[in-house]
Design a protein around this motif. Structure first.
Motif, mmCIF file in Angstrom:
data_model
loop_
_atom_site.group_PDB
_atom_site.id
_atom_site.type_symbol
_atom_site.label_atom_id
_atom_site.label_comp_id
_atom_site.label_asym_id
_atom_site.label_seq_id
_atom_site.Cartn_x
_atom_site.Cartn_y
_atom_site.Cartn_z
ATOM 1 N N GLN A 60 4.051 29.814 13.404
ATOM 2 C CA GLN A 60 3.836 28.831 12.258
ATOM 3 C C GLN A 60 5.106 28.755 11.269
ATOM 4 N N PRO A 61 6.164 28.562 12.056
ATOM 5 C CA PRO A 61 7.547 28.080 11.622
ATOM 6 C C PRO A 61 7.821 26.910 10.831
ATOM 7 N N LEU A 62 6.889 25.995 11.252
ATOM 8 C CA LEU A 62 7.003 24.603 10.804
ATOM 9 C C LEU A 62 6.744 24.453 8.995
ATOM 10 N N ARG A 63 7.764 23.564 8.783
ATOM 11 C CA ARG A 63 7.709 23.376 7.439
ATOM 12 C C ARG A 63 7.750 21.845 7.207
ATOM 13 N N TYR A 64 7.354 21.147 6.175
ATOM 14 C CA TYR A 64 6.941 19.757 5.891
ATOM 15 C C TYR A 64 7.685 19.093 4.738
ATOM 16 N N TYR A 65 8.526 18.161 4.580
ATOM 17 C CA TYR A 65 9.056 17.427 3.484
ATOM 18 C C TYR A 65 8.458 16.276 3.499
ATOM 19 N N LEU A 66 7.838 16.084 2.266
ATOM 20 C CA LEU A 66 7.048 14.716 2.055
ATOM 21 C C LEU A 66 7.865 13.795 1.277
ATOM 22 N N VAL A 67 8.093 12.695 1.880
ATOM 23 C CA VAL A 67 8.738 11.578 1.231
ATOM 24 C C VAL A 67 7.881 10.590 0.795
ATOM 25 N N HIS A 68 8.123 10.127 -0.528
ATOM 26 C CA HIS A 68 7.005 9.345 -0.978
ATOM 27 C C HIS A 68 7.708 8.348 -2.155
ATOM 28 N N GLU A 69 8.989 8.987 -2.835
ATOM 29 C CA GLU A 69 9.489 8.035 -3.613
ATOM 30 C C GLU A 69 10.331 7.001 -3.181
ATOM 31 N N GLU B 50 12.064 -6.737 8.275
ATOM 32 C CA GLU B 50 12.260 -6.759 6.933
ATOM 33 C C GLU B 50 11.120 -6.827 6.243
ATOM 34 N N GLY B 51 10.782 -6.018 5.213
ATOM 35 C CA GLY B 51 9.468 -6.019 4.356
ATOM 36 C C GLY B 51 8.136 -5.560 5.140
ATOM 37 N N LYS B 52 8.606 -4.840 6.181
ATOM 38 C CA LYS B 52 7.355 -4.210 6.723
ATOM 39 C C LYS B 52 7.685 -2.759 6.929
ATOM 40 N N TYR B 53 8.267 -2.127 6.061
ATOM 41 C CA TYR B 53 8.687 -0.722 6.162
ATOM 42 C C TYR B 53 7.556 0.300 5.884
ATOM 43 N N PRO B 54 7.541 1.510 6.333
ATOM 44 C CA PRO B 54 6.563 2.404 5.874
ATOM 45 C C PRO B 54 6.918 2.739 4.320
ATOM 46 N N THR B 55 5.935 3.333 3.778
ATOM 47 C CA THR B 55 5.968 3.531 2.560
ATOM 48 C C THR B 55 6.051 5.072 2.359
ATOM 49 N N ALA B 56 6.152 6.083 3.374
ATOM 50 C CA ALA B 56 6.365 7.217 3.200
ATOM 51 C C ALA B 56 6.837 7.767 4.580
ATOM 52 N N PHE B 57 7.376 9.066 4.498
ATOM 53 C CA PHE B 57 7.650 9.878 5.777
ATOM 54 C C PHE B 57 7.249 11.270 5.400
ATOM 55 N N ILE B 58 7.095 12.001 6.463
ATOM 56 C CA ILE B 58 6.819 13.406 6.568
ATOM 57 C C ILE B 58 8.097 13.816 7.480
ATOM 58 N N ARG C 63 0.997 -1.180 -0.185
ATOM 59 C CA ARG C 63 0.061 0.077 -0.053
ATOM 60 C C ARG C 63 0.973 1.207 -0.108
ATOM 61 N N LYS C 64 1.179 1.765 -1.327
ATOM 62 C CA LYS C 64 1.879 3.024 -1.344
ATOM 63 C C LYS C 64 1.143 4.273 -0.807
ATOM 64 N N VAL C 65 1.724 5.271 -0.159
ATOM 65 C CA VAL C 65 1.094 6.378 0.152
ATOM 66 C C VAL C 65 1.378 7.493 -0.978
ATOM 67 N N THR C 66 0.589 8.242 -1.373
ATOM 68 C CA THR C 66 0.747 9.056 -2.345
ATOM 69 C C THR C 66 1.332 10.536 -1.970
ATOM 70 N N ARG C 67 1.817 11.272 -2.830
ATOM 71 C CA ARG C 67 2.038 12.882 -2.462
ATOM 72 C C ARG C 67 1.018 13.386 -2.214
ATOM 73 N N GLU C 68 -0.116 12.968 -3.005
ATOM 74 C CA GLU C 68 -1.563 13.781 -2.638
ATOM 75 C C GLU C 68 -2.008 13.436 -1.233
ATOM 76 N N GLU C 69 -2.017 12.331 -0.658
ATOM 77 C CA GLU C 69 -2.277 11.789 0.666
ATOM 78 C C GLU C 69 -1.454 12.771 1.434
ATOM 79 N N LEU C 70 -0.050 12.620 1.544
ATOM 80 C CA LEU C 70 0.705 13.331 2.521
ATOM 81 C C LEU C 70 0.261 14.748 2.449
ATOM 82 N N MET C 71 -0.067 15.317 1.233
ATOM 83 C CA MET C 71 -0.396 16.793 1.423
ATOM 84 C C MET C 71 -1.711 16.944 1.975
ATOM 85 N N GLU C 72 -2.574 16.038 1.894
ATOM 86 C CA GLU C 72 -3.644 16.118 2.767
ATOM 87 C C GLU C 72 -3.471 15.902 4.146
ATOM 88 N N LEU C 73 -2.753 15.173 4.755
ATOM 89 C CA LEU C 73 -2.306 14.887 5.973
ATOM 90 C C LEU C 73 -1.891 16.207 6.559
#
Length: 191
Positions: A43-52, A77-85, A19-29
């Motif tokens: 509001q000094p926080l910024r968010y880098y979306l990692v999905h590739e 092994e084989g149970k890694y997340p598919t995205a990071f913020i 189950r891949k997490v898309t950039r659009e899903e990360l943006m929505e979160l």
């Protein structure tokens, strides 16, 4: 209900990698965070979306998970997340890293609750080297990684339990790899 979302929002350390997490899903979160409180509304926080895939693997290699479980390496092994913020502080907007640390927690919890609402899950990871993450992602000098959020479809069983008579809040896994998380009772946390 909010309480149900809170119970579903666990620190997941096992994910369904199909189950891949898309950039659009990360943006929505992350979009949810815009409505959350911020210290002096800075509001000094910024968010880098990692999905590739390559970037996800690079960030995964820079994180340490569940160090309280000494005899186990997570995620398996084989149970890694598919995205990071990556939650970063823009030091041009807020140079004092300690001043906005509450905002980091508010942002992370907001994102993870939004993820739970979408049947995704995550884990706040504070055990990482900010300088290596910054270098790996080629972040600008004024952006300081403050917290890494793993995001994906949970693929593990987590059971909330009551704190035992010994008072220990240490989490553990049984022989079937079920993760148990003791929580204090309401009476125990009231003053």
């Amino acid at each position: 209900m909010l309480k149900d979302l809170l119970k579903a929002s666990r620190s997941y350390r096992g994910y369904d990698m199909s189950r891949k997490v898309t950039r659009e899903e990360l943006m929505e979160l992350v979009d949810h965070v815009r409505y959350a409180p911020s210290t002096v509304n800075g509001q000094p926080l910024r968010y880098y979306l990692v999905h590739e895939e390559a970037e996800v693997a690079a960030i995964q290699s820079l994180t340490l998970w569940a160090k309280a479980l000494k005899d186990i390496t997570l995620p398996h092994e084989g149970k890694y997340p598919t995205a990071f913020i990556i939650i970063c502080q823009d030091t041009e907007r807020g140079p004092n890293l300690n001043r906005y640390i509450r905002d980091v927690g508010i942002a992370a919890q907001t994102i993870l609750l939004a993820a739970a609402e979408r049947e995704l899950g995550g884990c706040m990871i504070g055990s990482f080297n900010p300088d290596k993450v910054k270098e790996t992602l080629n972040l600008a000098d004024h952006l300081r990684p403050m917290l890494v959020l793993a995001i994906g479809k949970p693929d593990e069983t987590i059971v909330l339990t009551e704190v035992g008579e010994d008072g220990s809040t240490k989490y553990w896994r049984d022989e079937n790899d079920v993760h148990y998380v003791p929580k204090r009772s309401l009476e125990d946390i009231l003053i």
